[in-house]
Design an enzyme around this catalytic site. Structure first.
Site, mmCIF file in Angstrom:
data_model
loop_
_atom_site.group_PDB
_atom_site.id
_atom_site.type_symbol
_atom_site.label_atom_id
_atom_site.label_comp_id
_atom_site.label_asym_id
_atom_site.label_seq_id
_atom_site.Cartn_x
_atom_site.Cartn_y
_atom_site.Cartn_z
ATOM 1 N N CYS A 212 3.562 8.646 0.416
ATOM 2 C CA CYS A 212 4.208 7.776 1.411
ATOM 3 C C CYS A 212 4.405 6.370 0.794
ATOM 4 O O CYS A 212 3.565 5.872 0.400
ATOM 5 C CB CYS A 212 3.392 7.819 2.683
ATOM 6 N N CYS B 101 6.370 -3.423 16.143
ATOM 7 C CA CYS B 101 6.069 -2.166 17.194
ATOM 8 C C CYS B 101 4.409 -2.543 17.617
ATOM 9 O O CYS B 101 3.789 -2.811 17.075
ATOM 10 C CB CYS B 101 6.144 -0.998 16.461
ATOM 11 N N GLU C 138 0.792 -1.129 0.021
ATOM 12 C CA GLU C 138 -0.104 -0.038 0.044
ATOM 13 C C GLU C 138 0.881 1.080 0.026
ATOM 14 O O GLU C 138 1.960 1.314 0.702
ATOM 15 C CB GLU C 138 -1.048 0.088 1.208
ATOM 16 N N CYS D 147 -1.083 7.061 9.700
ATOM 17 C CA CYS D 147 0.020 6.406 10.158
ATOM 18 C C CYS D 147 -0.149 5.184 11.034
ATOM 19 O O CYS D 147 -0.918 5.363 11.712
ATOM 20 C CB CYS D 147 0.687 7.498 11.005
ATOM 21 N N CYS E 122 6.274 -5.923 8.244
ATOM 22 C CA CYS E 122 7.282 -5.577 8.947
ATOM 23 C C CYS E 122 7.697 -6.523 9.906
ATOM 24 O O CYS E 122 6.870 -7.089 10.661
ATOM 25 C CB CYS E 122 6.891 -4.340 9.510
ATOM 26 N N CYS F 236 1.478 -0.519 15.880
ATOM 27 C CA CYS F 236 1.283 -0.396 14.611
ATOM 28 C C CYS F 236 0.659 -1.708 13.977
ATOM 29 O O CYS F 236 0.925 -2.656 14.049
ATOM 30 C CB CYS F 236 2.793 -0.197 13.792
#
Length: 461
Positions: A202, A213, A188, A433, A209, A216
């Site tokens: 972005c 975290c 994305e 975000c 990932c 996230c």
């Protein structure tokens, strides 16, 4: 590495294929294409939360279904030289064709000469790939080029690294683009329009990932694989091609999409270099920002090799809290991260790092946190972005109330910090975000909540 620092998973793969080399259609005296691309076998091994079996690999070229992930220690110390256009990332070569957007200009020029054409043809091709408002995706869009050159490109070069899957538009005009990759995976990219003309793309740097975290959504996916330089660059090319007329010139790039950019440092530095080339996309280096959760060796390498901007996701003022919400801190503590920045930025003139600080209610938003943050950044040329937490499915955190964010900001400002509030954009389409991606049934583990924060997380909204 301590458990929880890195979380990866594999997808099923086919057998690796032997390398496919392109025989130049014209006689040349240059070194072979094999020598130019340095095609050889990178080390591949399992990591983190992944099955014990290993994937066979005979060359950097492999089947289109393969998703190969490097060992976590090797990937965290990516100091080995580039393996040319394909090797380091371990992702598949697109059939027998060369991916044009995988190469810096000097590499493209060398390849063009190896095919028996003049360097000037390389520059004309480069401008049509990245400049002149063309952003070519096929040979038919290369007007003005030599016919023999175009014929060679049609046979031996690939223009597109991504396929457009869909576009979702949020109420505030933010656009989330879904791209399909050659192996069927999806990434994305977000376009953030701005009334003042500071339109931003972005970009993602990985599928998923590994950093885990806790706040996230992308981190819930684990890591499937790195993106190639071509797959990263193509996101910016698509952004300009699709939206320049609609929203105006896209002037900024932030590596804040899916993935930890410096975990894929080789391809990110390569992509950023292509983006800022003055004859190509020509983004200002100060308007291309690469974000990291704090991988210290790769951070140092990035600051040495790139003039682009750096953002560091800080998000906590003590090791105890950061160990929990950002497990990478267990490997690279706050003191090490911040001292490295002091030393490295002392060598760079007129350069400021951007600290990103996601505000989590009852976790990192106290007055004491604000005062500690002032002390932590002393001696580091910096700006601080305060970011409201964007909720997502399965989230255990809550956003800090607006009035408390303002209070936090005022304390930082009074302490001499340059501080900004970053508004959420596109959250109604999961484009804000920390909201990108789509975790599957196998997800990264949630870590134990420290005793002192359990009441804060269980408090009513």
């Amino acid at each position: 590495m301590e458990m929880g620092c890195v979380w990866m998973r594999r997808v099923s793969s086919g057998n690796a294929l032997s390398a496919l080399l392109v025989k130049p259609p014209y006689s040349v005296s240059s070194p072979s294409l094999l020598s130019f691309l340095h095609l050889k076998s990178p080390p591949i091994s399992s990591v983190g939360f992944s099955p014990p079996s290993r994937l066979p690999l005979s060359t950097a070229a492999c089947s289109s279904s393969a998703a190969l992930v490097p060992d976590d220690e090797d990937s965290f110390s990516s100091s080995s030289p580039r393996l040319g256009s394909y090797g380091k990332s371990g992702i598949p070569v697109k059939r027998s064709k060369v991916l044009l957007k995988e190469m810096r200009y000097v590499e493209l020029e060398k390849w063009v000469q190896m095919q028996g054409f003049r360097p000037s043809q390389a520059m004309m091709l480069w401008k049509r790939l990245y400049g002149n408002h063309i952003w070519a995706h096929c040979v038919d869009e290369l007007e003005g080029l030599n016919k023999d050159f175009k014929r060679m490109l049609a046979e031996y070069a690939e223009f597109k690294a991504l396929s457009l899957k869909g576009i979702r538009t949020a109420a505030d005009g933010t656009k989330k683009i879904l791209f399909s990759l050659e192996d069927g995976l999806v990434i994305e990219t977000v376009i953030i329009p701005c009334d003042r003309g500071r339109n931003t793309v972005c970009v993602s740097s990985q599928v998923g990932c590994a950093m885990n975290c806790q706040f996230c959504y992308t981190g819930r996916m684990g890591l499937t694989r790195h993106l190639t330089a071509a797959e990263i660059v193509e996101q910016a090319v698509f952004a300009r091609r699709l939206f320049s007329e609609e929203v105006g010139p896209i002037s900024n790039v932030v590596f804040m999409g899916m993935g930890e950019p410096l975990h894929n440092v080789e391809n990110v530095i390569q992509a950023a270099h292509i983006m800022v080339h003055e004859q190509g996309l020509h983004f200002s280096p100060r308007k291309v920002t690469v974000s990291t959760s704090g991988l210290v060796p790769q951070l140092k390498r990035f600051l040495h090799e790139s003039n682009c901007a750096l953002a560091v996701s800080l998000n906590a003022t003590t090791d105890e809290v950061r160990n929990w919400i950002m497990p990478i801190n267990r490997k690279y503590k706050l003191d090490l991260l911040l001292q490295t920045l002091r030393e490295e930025l002392h060598r760079k003139k007129n350069y400021k790092v951007l600290f990103e600080y996601v505000m989590l209610a009852g976790v990192n938003d106290s007055i004491e946190d604000a005062k500690r943050l002032i002390d932590l950044v002393q001696g580091i040329p910096c700006k601080i972005n305060l970011i409201s937490f964007n909720p997502h499915s399965g989230s255990q955190f809550r956003p800090t109330p607006e009035e408390k964010i303002i209070e936090f900001r005022n304390i930082l400002a009074e302490g001499g910090c340059t501080v900004f509030l970053r508004l959420s954009r596109g959250d109604d389409q999961m484009a804000a975000c920390g909201q990108l991606g789509k975790p599957g049934p196998l997800q990264a583990p949630l870590l134990r909540v420290p005793q002192e924060f359990q009441m804060a997380l269980n408090a009513p909204a």
